[in-house]
Scaffold this active site. Structure first.
Site, PDB file in Angstrom:
ATOM      1  N   GLU A  39       0.869  -1.168   0.000  1.00  0.00           N
ATOM      2  CA  GLU A  39       0.000   0.000   0.000  1.00  0.00           C
ATOM      3  C   GLU A  39       0.914   1.228   0.000  1.00  0.00           C
ATOM      4  O   GLU A  39       1.813   1.310   0.844  1.00  0.00           O
ATOM      5  CB  GLU A  39      -0.873  -0.022   1.261  1.00  0.00           C
ATOM      6  CG  GLU A  39      -1.840   1.122   1.278  1.00  0.00           C
ATOM      7  CD  GLU A  39      -2.769   1.113   2.496  1.00  0.00           C
ATOM      8  OE1 GLU A  39      -2.771   0.126   3.254  1.00  0.00           O
ATOM      9  OE2 GLU A  39      -3.479   2.118   2.656  1.00  0.00           O
ATOM     10  N   ARG A 265       4.955 -12.913   9.815  1.00  0.00           N
ATOM     11  CA  ARG A 265       5.623 -11.617   9.651  1.00  0.00           C
ATOM     12  C   ARG A 265       6.984 -11.652  10.309  1.00  0.00           C
ATOM     13  O   ARG A 265       7.161 -12.278  11.348  1.00  0.00           O
ATOM     14  CB  ARG A 265       4.858 -10.527  10.410  1.00  0.00           C
ATOM     15  CG  ARG A 265       3.520 -10.186   9.961  1.00  0.00           C
ATOM     16  CD  ARG A 265       2.921  -9.155  10.930  1.00  0.00           C
ATOM     17  NE  ARG A 265       3.338  -7.816  10.562  1.00  0.00           N
ATOM     18  CZ  ARG A 265       2.731  -7.109   9.615  1.00  0.00           C
ATOM     19  NH1 ARG A 265       1.716  -7.626   8.956  1.00  0.00           N
ATOM     20  NH2 ARG A 265       3.135  -5.901   9.315  1.00  0.00           N
ATOM     21  N   LYS A 275       4.290   0.554   9.957  1.00  0.00           N
ATOM     22  CA  LYS A 275       4.400   1.787   9.181  1.00  0.00           C
ATOM     23  C   LYS A 275       3.858   2.979   9.939  1.00  0.00           C
ATOM     24  O   LYS A 275       4.400   4.074   9.847  1.00  0.00           O
ATOM     25  CB  LYS A 275       3.602   1.640   7.873  1.00  0.00           C
ATOM     26  CG  LYS A 275       4.411   1.062   6.733  1.00  0.00           C
ATOM     27  CD  LYS A 275       3.646   1.234   5.431  1.00  0.00           C
ATOM     28  CE  LYS A 275       3.214  -0.084   4.882  1.00  0.00           C
ATOM     29  NZ  LYS A 275       2.326  -0.031   3.741  1.00  0.00           N
TER      30      LYS A 275
END
Ligand code: ATP
Ligand code: MG
Length: 561
Positions: A39, A265, A275
């Site tokens: 994204e 992850r 982020k």
């Protein structure tokens, strides 16, 4: 000692490779197609590097393709700057995507048409519940949800309302389009999730063309299907979304049905990989930007001097699995260090200087010896290392009252200057405040390239000639956080664990040859670590700026023996 060159290391087998191999062997797929779907709402971090190496790496290893697709369904948080930085990062890591950059927004019309299709099938409806009501109706993990009062609207009414949503007839947030699945499902993601919302937000690519935007879960599976992705790899938090991924594709005449596979992850000790929190560090000025060398972003790691091969090797070593992937920073540093060990030329620099006057060296005379840039790579060439009467050595290499086992300089003691003579400290000159101003030493003229007669001098220190050295600015970095899991504390903010000494800026001296270095040139400064000429602030004709990438393993002493 140079360790093996890490680049040609064999891939580590993992469950996703096994799935791919089985699918190729059975003929389910003739070739594989993966994608990396960031994204554009921030810069990529080391966790994304893991995902990039996985997706692009699989495509390379099995002669498949990997697309780069921006998931741009959240117009308010997204920007061109982020999208450009992400492309730069993927390429810098050594990968190239298949064909053009793709955008979820390329499929906005197709996604809209599929939504009408679902409506006509009676599988989607326009819902007028407010967000609060919707939450209430959704139920909980232990209680089933209740059907929305708008769930039984007819396809015709839904189609009319949805078209009017698109036409901008209703205010933001007043209505949604939801898929009609199962309000009693034990999986909350299946309780009629929203697939479209009304939001008058300017989009980086489609501008003001749309005032309704599709949700991630709906967009992602269809985008994958339209691109005929074979293996859609994502992190474990999407495991519960997989039934929805499959449900949407099962209802629609899409060209393919990719298989979603989840892996864990990456989390790195002593840093953060969120982020949102990285953005907070930037906006609050804790760091100088997304590319601050202390940041775990790819831009930050690059500026610090990490190599793409080092990061790829790190990704190889941490592997891929479904179990927790919390890794110590030392693993990343180790992989980078090994790569630099093999490729960085070695020179001398002094970062914490004290002056040494060689009292029996002829004033005004310069002599020099040539020295190779790398003990294992003669092809890196050589340079001249000049010596004159005054030199700089590291303050830490001198001790008035040395600890036991000290092999460096001490009053009355001897040490070898790297590539040069053995010197002996004859006198310590101090200022009124007791600070050492300079050391007066003598050289043993008979020790150039040979051991002194009748005694052993074990210590070897680095140095530079004061008259020839180039003034440099050196930035010494330490971990950004003092706690291994800064965001793992319930009642304490991650910012409480910032390391106040994560950046130390010092003035040093280096061999002149580093002055010609292009930005991003990497060196080993002997005994100090690996350094990289700053990507932006190191400019020809100006005082060189070097970032310490990583310290050396404590192998220097052994190496010189
Ligand atoms: P954040 O939660 O920090 O916003 P994200 O997962 O939302 O990260 P995306 O831009 O959506 O960020 O991520 C793109 C791809 O990178 C996704 O497939 C995601 O699963 C993967 N990814 C993100 N973070 C990690 C991580 N820490 N380890 C491995 N893969 C990751
Ligand atoms: Mg995401």
């Amino acid at each position: 000692m140079i360790e093996k060159n890490p680049s040609p290391a064999a891939p580590v087998q993992h469950f996703i490779r096994s799935i791919v191999e089985a699918d190729l062997a059975s003929g389910k797929h003739q070739g594989i197609a993966t994608r990396f779907p960031p994204e554009p709402n921030g810069y990529l971090h080391v966790g994304h590097a893991k995902s990039i190496c996985l997706n692009f790496g699989l495509a390379q290893d099995y002669q498949g393709t990997c697309n780069l697709r921006f998931d741009d369904t959240n117009p308010e948080k997204e920007s061109e700057e982020y999208a450009n930085a992400i492309q730069e990062d993927v390429r810098w890591l050594g990968f190239e995507w298949n064909g053009p950059v793709r955008w979820a927004s390329d499929y906005f019309q197709a996604l809209y048409d599929y939504a009408e299709n679902l409506i006509l099938q009676g599988k989607a409806y326009v819902c007028d519940l407010t967000p609060e009501e919707m939450r209430e109706f959704r139920g909980t993990l232990t209680e089933p949800g209740r059907p929305s009062p708008y769930r039984e609207r007819s396809p015709d009414e839904n189609l009319d309302l949805f078209r009017r949503m698109k036409a901008g007839e209703f205010p933001d947030g007043s209505r949604t389009l939801r898929v009609r699945i199962d309000m009693a499902s034990p999986n909350i993601n299946m309780r009629d999730p929203v697939i479209y919302r009304i939001k008058r937000a300017h989009h980086i690519r489609t501008g003001d063309q749309w005032c309704i935007y599709p949700m991630y879960d709906y967009t992602h599976c269809i985008s994958d299907a339209l691109e005929c992705i074979t293996h859609s790899l994502c992190t474990l938090e999407f495991e519960d979304h997989r039934p929805l991924y499959d449900w949407v594709l099962d209802q629609l005449p899409v060209p393919s049905h990719p298989r979603q596979i989840e892996f864990s992850r990456l989390e790195l000790h002593y840093t953060i990989t969120s982020k949102r929190k990285l953005l907070q560090l930037v906006t609050q000025g804790v760091v100088s930007g997304w590319d601050d060398p202390r940041m775990p972003t790819i831009h930050g790691m690059r500026r610090r001097g990490y190599t793409p091969a080092g990061i790829r090797e790190f990704a190889r070593r941490i592997g891929i699995s479904k179990s927790e992937n919390v890794v110590d920073m030392a693993v990343l540093e180790g992989a980078v260090r090994e790569d630099l060990e093999a490729r960085a030329p070695r020179v001398m620099a002094v970062v914490n200087p004290v002056k040494v006057v060689l009292s029996n060296y002829q004033e005004g005379l310069t002599t020099s010896r040539s020295a190779g840039f790398h003990p294992n790579h003669p092809e890196f060439g050589e340079r001249e290392v000049p010596i004159a009467q005054e030199i700089w050595i590291e303050q830490d290499d001198f001790a008035e009252t040395p600890p036991p086992g000290w092999q460096r300089l001490t009053p009355g003691g001897e040490v070898r200057l790297r590539y040069s003579y053995v010197i002996k400290c004859e006198e310590v000159v101090k200022g009124a405040d007791g600070r050492i101003l300079e050391l007066r030493c003598t050289i043993d003229h008979d020790t150039l390239g040979k051991n002194p007669v009748g005694r052993k001098v074990k210590g070897v220190i680095h140095w530079v000639s004061a008259a020839h050295a180039l003034a440099i600015e050196v930035r010494l970095y330490d971990r950004l956080f003092l706690d291994p899991e800064p965001d793992g504390h319930k009642d304490r903010d991650f910012l409480e664990f910032l390391n106040p000494d994560s950046l130390r800026q010092v003035a040093g001296w280096a061999e002149t040859c580093v002055g010609q270095a292009e930005p991003e040139t990497r060196y080993q400064f002997e005994r100090l670590g690996y350094f990289c000429a700053d990507r932006f602030e190191h400019q020809p004709g100006r005082r060189p700026v070097f970032n310490r990438t990583v310290t050396l393993k404590d192998s220097w002493a052994r190496e010189q023996a």
